[in-house]
Design an enzyme around this catalytic site. Sequence first.
Site, PDB file in Angstrom:
ATOM      1  N   GLY A  15      70.662  65.797  60.020  1.00 61.71           N
ATOM      2  CA  GLY A  15      69.787  65.323  58.934  1.00 61.71           C
ATOM      3  C   GLY A  15      68.470  66.078  58.950  1.00 61.71           C
ATOM      4  O   GLY A  15      67.922  66.352  60.014  1.00 61.71           O
ATOM      5  N   ARG A  76      75.793  68.620  58.465  1.00 62.44           N
ATOM      6  CA  ARG A  76      76.499  68.065  59.623  1.00 62.44           C
ATOM      7  C   ARG A  76      77.778  68.900  59.734  1.00 62.44           C
ATOM      8  O   ARG A  76      78.377  69.267  58.729  1.00 62.44           O
ATOM      9  CB  ARG A  76      76.807  66.596  59.413  1.00 62.44           C
ATOM     10  N   ASP A 107      70.524  64.460  68.262  1.00 63.55           N
ATOM     11  CA  ASP A 107      71.478  64.298  69.360  1.00 63.55           C
ATOM     12  C   ASP A 107      72.781  65.081  69.183  1.00 63.55           C
ATOM     13  O   ASP A 107      73.237  65.763  70.098  1.00 63.55           O
ATOM     14  CB  ASP A 107      71.856  62.810  69.420  1.00 63.55           C
ATOM     15  N   THR A 129      64.459  64.879  64.370  1.00 66.97           N
ATOM     16  CA  THR A 129      65.133  63.755  63.702  1.00 66.97           C
ATOM     17  C   THR A 129      64.107  62.670  63.434  1.00 66.97           C
ATOM     18  O   THR A 129      63.233  62.421  64.273  1.00 66.97           O
ATOM     19  CB  THR A 129      66.282  63.168  64.554  1.00 66.97           C
ATOM     20  N   ASP A 131      64.758  59.675  63.538  1.00 66.77           N
ATOM     21  CA  ASP A 131      65.198  58.440  64.214  1.00 66.77           C
ATOM     22  C   ASP A 131      64.541  58.166  65.577  1.00 66.77           C
ATOM     23  O   ASP A 131      64.629  57.054  66.087  1.00 66.77           O
ATOM     24  CB  ASP A 131      66.719  58.459  64.421  1.00 66.77           C
ATOM     25  N   ASP A 133      65.617  58.966  68.365  1.00 63.49           N
ATOM     26  CA  ASP A 133      66.660  58.453  69.266  1.00 63.49           C
ATOM     27  C   ASP A 133      67.135  59.498  70.282  1.00 63.49           C
ATOM     28  O   ASP A 133      68.292  59.500  70.673  1.00 63.49           O
ATOM     29  CB  ASP A 133      67.845  57.921  68.444  1.00 63.49           C
ATOM     30  N   ARG A 175      69.629  55.098  61.741  1.00 61.70           N
ATOM     31  CA  ARG A 175      71.013  55.080  62.280  1.00 61.70           C
ATOM     32  C   ARG A 175      71.168  53.947  63.288  1.00 61.70           C
ATOM     33  O   ARG A 175      70.876  52.807  62.939  1.00 61.70           O
ATOM     34  CB  ARG A 175      71.350  56.433  62.929  1.00 61.70           C
TER      35      ARG A 175
HETATM   36  O1  F6P Z   1      69.583  60.875  61.488  1.00 57.87           O
HETATM   37  C1  F6P Z   1      68.761  60.801  60.379  1.00 57.87           C
HETATM   38  C2  F6P Z   1      69.345  59.872  59.353  1.00 57.87           C
HETATM   39  O2  F6P Z   1      68.502  59.854  58.221  1.00 57.87           O
HETATM   40  C3  F6P Z   1      69.618  58.442  59.841  1.00 57.87           C
HETATM   41  O3  F6P Z   1      68.447  57.655  59.864  1.00 57.87           O
HETATM   42  C4  F6P Z   1      70.653  57.981  58.856  1.00 57.87           C
HETATM   43  O4  F6P Z   1      71.465  56.978  59.410  1.00 57.87           O
HETATM   44  C5  F6P Z   1      71.454  59.237  58.601  1.00 57.87           C
HETATM   45  O5  F6P Z   1      70.618  60.323  58.926  1.00 57.87           O
HETATM   46  C6  F6P Z   1      71.934  59.399  57.188  1.00 57.87           C
HETATM   47  O6  F6P Z   1      72.737  60.527  57.137  1.00 57.87           O
HETATM   48  P1  F6P Z   1      73.192  61.261  55.791  1.00 57.87           P
HETATM   49  O7  F6P Z   1      71.982  61.924  55.203  1.00 57.87           O
HETATM   50  O8  F6P Z   1      74.213  62.243  56.247  1.00 57.87           O
HETATM   51  O9  F6P Z   1      73.704  60.194  54.886  1.00 57.87           O
END
Ligand code: F6P
Length: 325
Positions: A15, A76, A107, A129, A131, A133, A175
């Site tokens: 992300g 991703r 991660d 990130t 998050d 995390d 997340r």
């Molecule tokens: O890891 C960053 C994040 O924005 C999380 O907070 C969220 O769960 C996820 O990515 C959303 O992913 P995507 O943009 O692939 O829907």
Amino acid sequence: MENGQMKIGVLTSGGDAPGMNAAIRGVVRTALNKGCKVIGIHKGYIGLINGDITEFSSKDVSDIMNRGGTILHTARCPEMMTEAGITRAAAIYNILGLDGLVVIGGDGSFRGCKALAERGANVIGIPGTIDLDIACTEYTIGFDTAVNTGLDAVRRLRDTSSSHERCSVVEMMGRDAGYIAMWCAVAGGAEEVLVPENKGTVTDDMVIEQILMNRSRGKRHNLVVVAEGVGGTVKLAKKIQDITGIQTRATVLGHLQRGGTPSAVDCMHASMMGYLAAMDIIEGKKNRIIAYNRGRYESLDLNEALSMTKKMDDEYYNVVKLLSI
Ligand code: F6P
């Protein structure tokens, strides 16, 4: 090394996060200043696998640090979970003749770093990130901006919910981690907060009981923050309204929290981390993660960094409760 000149690759993965561009600029300008070539890899690991690259000049990273997102684009990459994908990515790393690859991501992206390192690549990770995390670091690029965006939403929701004497339930991204939600709850003076870290110990019924107690104490509005990892925000809002009779509205911030101009804190740390990652490669260090802990930047061994764990401080939730009387 090409004719005695080092070659450094850089990609953003997973992300996007506000501040990634400042980190790219940090890597590119440091490397160019030290006489290296810099190769930008588009769309994360998928760009590495497909050899989708550009050579960076200093000018290519002008006027980017104030922009959210990532000029390298990101993705991703499920291929990096397969033997074939990893082997191909490592082969392209070698064909490009890289002396090191800077990976800016979370991660999942760092698991890709480990896989590449095991195949002989030199990889330096920068935690990027929203998050927060990543266990080995107290700071990740984008978290500060995402919290500021969340806090701005909390303040706006408080204005309208106090005017209407309503309850607001607001969901924050993150997340499986509740850091963004918890910080917005503490800094925004929320009455309740539900995060994955307190799931099971804080229930919907406890939230509703709290709201009823607040009403009997004369509170005219309530703000409940919910982390994405807990979810069920719209359902919870309906339950609160049905049981208490207090008008309740749900707001899910979603991807709004991933965009926007990076904060000063994010631009500062991202620039420093970009610089430090490039310097690690130039100084011959291998397979590291750049971290920020107890007020200092650190360059940690990749495997050690990835084996660390962290736990959210219980004190945060206690403070939300103590201060919301
Ligand atoms: O890891 C960053 C994040 O924005 C999380 O907070 C969220 O769960 C996820 O990515 C959303 O992913 P995507 O943009 O692939 O829907």
